[in-house]
Motif scaffolding. Sequence first.
Motif, mmCIF file in Angstrom:
data_model
loop_
_atom_site.group_PDB
_atom_site.id
_atom_site.type_symbol
_atom_site.label_atom_id
_atom_site.label_comp_id
_atom_site.label_asym_id
_atom_site.label_seq_id
_atom_site.Cartn_x
_atom_site.Cartn_y
_atom_site.Cartn_z
ATOM 1 N N THR A 1 -25.523 -49.340 3.577
ATOM 2 C CA THR A 1 -24.681 -48.398 3.061
ATOM 3 C C THR A 1 -23.288 -49.294 2.779
ATOM 4 O OG1 THR A 1 -25.565 -46.589 3.974
ATOM 5 C CG2 THR A 1 -23.393 -46.406 3.091
ATOM 6 N N TRP B 1 -17.417 -46.592 1.024
ATOM 7 C CA TRP B 1 -16.813 -45.698 -0.208
ATOM 8 C C TRP B 1 -15.882 -46.310 -0.918
ATOM 9 C CZ3 TRP B 1 -19.182 -41.365 -1.284
ATOM 10 C CH2 TRP B 1 -19.883 -40.535 -0.473
ATOM 11 N N ARG C 1 -20.367 -44.504 -3.272
ATOM 12 C CA ARG C 1 -20.771 -45.431 -2.533
ATOM 13 C C ARG C 1 -22.207 -45.937 -2.956
ATOM 14 N NH1 ARG C 1 -22.365 -43.030 3.404
ATOM 15 N NH2 ARG C 1 -23.668 -40.860 2.720
ATOM 16 N N MET D 1 -29.725 -44.810 -3.477
ATOM 17 C CA MET D 1 -29.031 -43.887 -4.360
ATOM 18 C C MET D 1 -27.571 -44.343 -4.604
ATOM 19 S SD MET D 1 -28.313 -40.554 -1.670
ATOM 20 C CE MET D 1 -27.181 -40.851 -0.449
ATOM 21 N N ASP E 1 -24.308 -42.331 -4.489
ATOM 22 C CA ASP E 1 -23.572 -40.979 -3.911
ATOM 23 C C ASP E 1 -22.242 -40.738 -4.449
ATOM 24 O OD1 ASP E 1 -23.196 -39.031 -2.170
ATOM 25 O OD2 ASP E 1 -23.198 -40.007 -0.269
ATOM 26 N N ARG F 1 -19.276 -38.290 -4.575
ATOM 27 C CA ARG F 1 -18.550 -37.415 -3.689
ATOM 28 C C ARG F 1 -17.462 -37.006 -4.681
ATOM 29 N NH1 ARG F 1 -16.650 -39.300 2.303
ATOM 30 N NH2 ARG F 1 -15.207 -40.541 1.090
ATOM 31 N N PRO G 1 -20.302 -32.664 -5.822
ATOM 32 C CA PRO G 1 -20.901 -33.927 -5.185
ATOM 33 C C PRO G 1 -22.481 -33.896 -5.792
ATOM 34 C CG PRO G 1 -19.331 -33.100 -3.374
ATOM 35 C CD PRO G 1 -19.649 -31.961 -4.483
ATOM 36 N N GLN H 1 -25.872 -36.847 -5.987
ATOM 37 C CA GLN H 1 -26.587 -38.151 -5.613
ATOM 38 C C GLN H 1 -27.616 -38.531 -6.620
ATOM 39 O OE1 GLN H 1 -26.624 -35.437 -3.118
ATOM 40 N NE2 GLN H 1 -24.431 -36.346 -2.763
ATOM 41 N N GLU I 1 -29.893 -42.424 6.638
ATOM 42 C CA GLU I 1 -29.716 -42.944 5.224
ATOM 43 C C GLU I 1 -31.192 -42.637 4.540
ATOM 44 O OE1 GLU I 1 -29.251 -47.084 6.124
ATOM 45 O OE2 GLU I 1 -27.056 -47.141 5.918
ATOM 46 N N ALA J 1 -30.938 -38.834 3.894
ATOM 47 C CA ALA J 1 -29.733 -38.602 2.502
ATOM 48 C C ALA J 1 -30.906 -38.971 1.223
ATOM 49 C CB ALA J 1 -28.712 -39.486 2.745
ATOM 50 N N ILE J 2 -31.478 -40.149 1.445
ATOM 51 C CA ILE J 2 -32.132 -40.635 0.048
ATOM 52 C C ILE J 2 -33.296 -39.398 -0.347
ATOM 53 C CG2 ILE J 2 -33.732 -42.289 -1.021
ATOM 54 C CD1 ILE J 2 -31.719 -44.389 0.225
ATOM 55 N N ALA K 1 -31.990 -36.706 -1.887
ATOM 56 C CA ALA K 1 -31.305 -36.896 -3.309
ATOM 57 C C ALA K 1 -32.579 -36.827 -4.064
ATOM 58 C CB ALA K 1 -30.842 -38.365 -3.509
#
Length: 263
Positions: free
Chosen positions: A22, A25, A34, A49, A51, A53, A105, A107, A154, A157-158, A161
């Motif tokens: 990652t 930011w 990011r 991805m 990201d 924000r 936000p 992704q 991570e 999160a992906i 998304a």
Amino acid sequence: MNRLQTALAALLFVNSTAAAETSAWVETPGGDVRLVALPAAADGSVRAMLDIRLHDGWKTYWRNPGGSGIPPSITISGAELVSIGYPAPKRLGDDEAHYVGYDEPVQLPLRLDKAVGTAITATVFLGVCKDICIPVQAELTVDAASEPFANPLEETAIAGAEASLPRGAGDGFKPLSGRWAADGKSVTVRFEAPTEGPLPDVFLSASSSFEFGAATSVRREGDAFVSEVPVLHRPKVFDLEKNPILLTLRAGETSMESPLAID
């Protein structure tokens, strides 16, 4: 949004490098960005991805922003960019300055292939807007080979998304037909959609040489829904078999995306 051409407040260029999966930011007045990537698979493929924000009140654009604005631009070094995924967008602005994008936000899942070495860099250009529009450029670098196993946060999160992307066409939610107007300045779209809940929003997108405007209000015709979508720019030469026009529908929290066959 016309302010993008007339009120460019700043061009922010930041290089963010992290020896991890990652990036740090990159912070801007309107939002932060990011890059997140999972370790490269044995075949060189990478799930990743972008990201974004957004800060309160700020917005950014979809891949076909409509009558004004610029789509996100993402180029990759250290791997091959296979695809960029876009969640279903919203209609933003007003009748005079209509555009399509996101006001919270978001992704964007990335599919990469042929990863070489360890570093993957995404060079990103975004338009973020509030009272003014700010073009934001950043270089985001991760080390997709720094760890042998995916970080669970991570990976989650992906996966989230990817799950946010529109589903494919299916029974009860699918395109039926598209037809060019005689002058080529609009497309009439017929489709099936859920009959309960809000009427769907209709969006068209294609290669960068096409530009579509705000769809008319959706109406019922028999068992189908119908809307007209203005064609703001249509190239003289195009091949819809190789690069089809995509129909994206959003009905509340449900969305669908599929190629649209046009007569």
